[in-house]
Enzyme design. Structure first.
Site, PDB file in Angstrom:
ATOM      1  N   LYS A 104       0.845  -1.195   0.000  1.00 56.85           N
ATOM      2  CA  LYS A 104       0.000   0.000   0.000  1.00 56.85           C
ATOM      3  C   LYS A 104       0.889   1.256   0.000  1.00 56.85           C
ATOM      4  CE  LYS A 104      -3.709  -2.559   2.316  1.00 56.85           C
ATOM      5  NZ  LYS A 104      -4.599  -2.672   3.507  1.00 56.85           N
ATOM      6  N   TYR A 125     -11.943  -2.887  -3.190  1.00 53.33           N
ATOM      7  CA  TYR A 125     -12.445  -3.031  -1.817  1.00 53.33           C
ATOM      8  C   TYR A 125     -13.982  -2.959  -1.747  1.00 53.33           C
ATOM      9  CZ  TYR A 125      -7.836  -3.005   0.411  1.00 53.33           C
ATOM     10  OH  TYR A 125      -6.566  -3.339   0.837  1.00 53.33           O
ATOM     11  N   ASN A 175      -1.908  -0.142   7.298  1.00 48.31           N
ATOM     12  CA  ASN A 175      -1.344  -1.467   7.594  1.00 48.31           C
ATOM     13  C   ASN A 175      -0.494  -2.058   6.474  1.00 48.31           C
ATOM     14  OD1 ASN A 175      -3.438  -2.155   5.926  1.00 48.31           O
ATOM     15  ND2 ASN A 175      -4.480  -3.509   7.375  1.00 48.31           N
ATOM     16  N   HIS A 234      -1.661  -5.528   1.371  1.00 47.22           N
ATOM     17  CA  HIS A 234      -2.884  -6.301   1.111  1.00 47.22           C
ATOM     18  C   HIS A 234      -2.495  -7.664   0.560  1.00 47.22           C
ATOM     19  CE1 HIS A 234      -6.616  -7.708  -0.733  1.00 47.22           C
ATOM     20  NE2 HIS A 234      -5.878  -8.001  -1.785  1.00 47.22           N
ATOM     21  N   GLU A 246      -8.944 -10.377  -8.132  1.00 46.74           N
ATOM     22  CA  GLU A 246      -8.015  -9.263  -7.938  1.00 46.74           C
ATOM     23  C   GLU A 246      -6.881  -9.286  -8.973  1.00 46.74           C
ATOM     24  OE1 GLU A 246      -8.952  -9.124  -3.129  1.00 46.74           O
ATOM     25  OE2 GLU A 246      -7.032  -9.910  -3.821  1.00 46.74           O
TER      26      GLU A 246
HETATM   27  N1  LIG Z   1     -11.583  -0.546  11.538  1.00 46.48           N
HETATM   28  C1  LIG Z   1     -10.849  -0.104  10.520  1.00 46.48           C
HETATM   29  N2  LIG Z   1     -10.395   1.179  10.500  1.00 46.48           N
HETATM   30  C2  LIG Z   1      -9.653   1.642   9.456  1.00 46.48           C
HETATM   31  N3  LIG Z   1      -9.311   0.904   8.386  1.00 46.48           N
HETATM   32  C3  LIG Z   1      -9.738  -0.366   8.364  1.00 46.48           C
HETATM   33  C4  LIG Z   1     -10.535  -0.943   9.425  1.00 46.48           C
HETATM   34  N4  LIG Z   1     -10.797  -2.232   9.121  1.00 46.48           N
HETATM   35  C5  LIG Z   1     -10.199  -2.447   7.926  1.00 46.48           C
HETATM   36  N5  LIG Z   1      -9.568  -1.336   7.478  1.00 46.48           N
HETATM   37  C6  LIG Z   1      -8.794  -1.183   6.241  1.00 46.48           C
HETATM   38  O1  LIG Z   1      -9.468  -1.898   5.208  1.00 46.48           O
HETATM   39  C7  LIG Z   1      -8.630  -2.930   4.708  1.00 46.48           C
HETATM   40  C8  LIG Z   1      -9.485  -4.103   4.304  1.00 46.48           C
HETATM   41  O2  LIG Z   1     -10.018  -4.717   5.464  1.00 46.48           O
HETATM   42  P1  LIG Z   1     -10.146  -6.304   5.557  1.00 46.48           P
HETATM   43  O3  LIG Z   1     -11.161  -6.600   6.590  1.00 46.48           O
HETATM   44  O4  LIG Z   1     -10.345  -6.869   4.183  1.00 46.48           O
HETATM   45  O5  LIG Z   1      -8.720  -6.709   6.158  1.00 46.48           O
HETATM   46  P2  LIG Z   1      -7.545  -7.533   5.483  1.00 46.48           P
HETATM   47  O6  LIG Z   1      -8.091  -8.599   4.591  1.00 46.48           O
HETATM   48  O7  LIG Z   1      -6.610  -7.942   6.571  1.00 46.48           O
HETATM   49  O8  LIG Z   1      -6.798  -6.409   4.617  1.00 46.48           O
HETATM   50  P3  LIG Z   1      -6.578  -6.368   3.046  1.00 46.48           P
HETATM   51  O9  LIG Z   1      -7.902  -6.693   2.368  1.00 46.48           O
HETATM   52  O10 LIG Z   1      -6.092  -4.970   2.747  1.00 46.48           O
HETATM   53  O11 LIG Z   1      -5.556  -7.429   2.766  1.00 46.48           O
HETATM   54  C9  LIG Z   1      -7.653  -3.208   5.863  1.00 46.48           C
HETATM   55  O12 LIG Z   1      -6.452  -3.804   5.448  1.00 46.48           O
HETATM   56  C10 LIG Z   1      -7.412  -1.793   6.372  1.00 46.48           C
HETATM   57  O13 LIG Z   1      -6.509  -1.082   5.508  1.00 46.48           O
HETATM   58 MG   LIG Z   2      -9.293  -8.156   2.900  1.00 45.36          MG
END
Ligand SMILES: Nc1ncnc2c1ncn2[C@@H]1O[C@H](COP(=O)(O)OP(=O)(O)OP(=O)(O)O)[C@@H](O)[C@H]1O
Ligand SMILES: [Mg+2]
Length: 150
Positions: free
Chosen positions: A10, A50, A113, A116, A127
């Site tokens: 990211k 997303y 974080n 992805h 994707e």
């Molecule tokens: N509570 C939150 N506050 C802020 N950002 C969030 C929150 N929850 C998720 N995100 C953001 O949205 C992204 C997608 O959430 P998801 O639940 O799919 O987590 P993930 O699968 O671990 O991450 P990713 O899809 O990016 O690999 C997270 O990686 C983070 O960047």
């Molecule tokens: Mg995810």
């Protein structure tokens, strides 16, 4: 099973100059990098990628974050690549991610974080085709420690 996963550093990973360190982890693990592309993701692509989170309270901030500066999109291949990479990436909230995982070692904030990774074969397929054209992916195999183009 040999799988392909979509993985993306990211904007904060790129801006913090962590690309090399993170890429090395995947190479050192034994996974194969078969596609890499530095790209400025636009709002439409971020929203599509997303889309499952469109109704979440963090969605607008997530789209702003992902479109804020360039990301490094990758396709990574290997045995059980999807679950292996998710383990290497760690929990969504970096404060809960185990040390030794990418998020656990390099991040502090769920909203920043750094990486992805696809969470299932279905997401990986969706994707990869969303971010990569077929001719941007190079499949090759290894013989006597030399990568051979298939
Ligand atoms: N509570 C939150 N506050 C802020 N950002 C969030 C929150 N929850 C998720 N995100 C953001 O949205 C992204 C997608 O959430 P998801 O639940 O799919 O987590 P993930 O699968 O671990 O991450 P990713 O899809 O990016 O690999 C997270 O990686 C983070 O960047
Ligand atoms: Mg995810």
């Amino acid at each position: 099973m040999i799988q392909k996963s979509f993985v993306m550093m990211k904007p904060d990973a790129v801006a913090r100059r962590l690309m090399g360190k993170i890429l090395s982890r995947f190479e050192e693990k034994g996974l194969q990098i078969i596609g890499v592309k530095l790209m400025q993701i636009d709002e439409e692509l971020a929203k599509t990628h997303y889309g499952e989170h469109a109704d979440k309270p963090f969605f607008d901030d997530l789209v702003k974050y992902i479109t804020s500066s360039p990301s490094l999109a990758m396709v990574i291949k290997g045995e059980d690549a999807i679950s292996t990479i998710r383990k290497m990436v760690g929990a969504t909230n970096p404060l809960e991610a185990d040390l030794g995982t990418i998020r656990g070692d390099y991040a502090m904030d769920t909203g920043r974080n750094i990486i992805h990774a696809s969470d299932s074969p279905e997401s990986a397929e969706r994707e990869i085709s969303l971010f990569f054209d077929e001719d941007e992916i190079c499949e090759y195999s290894i013989v006597d420690n030399v990568w051979i183009y298939e």
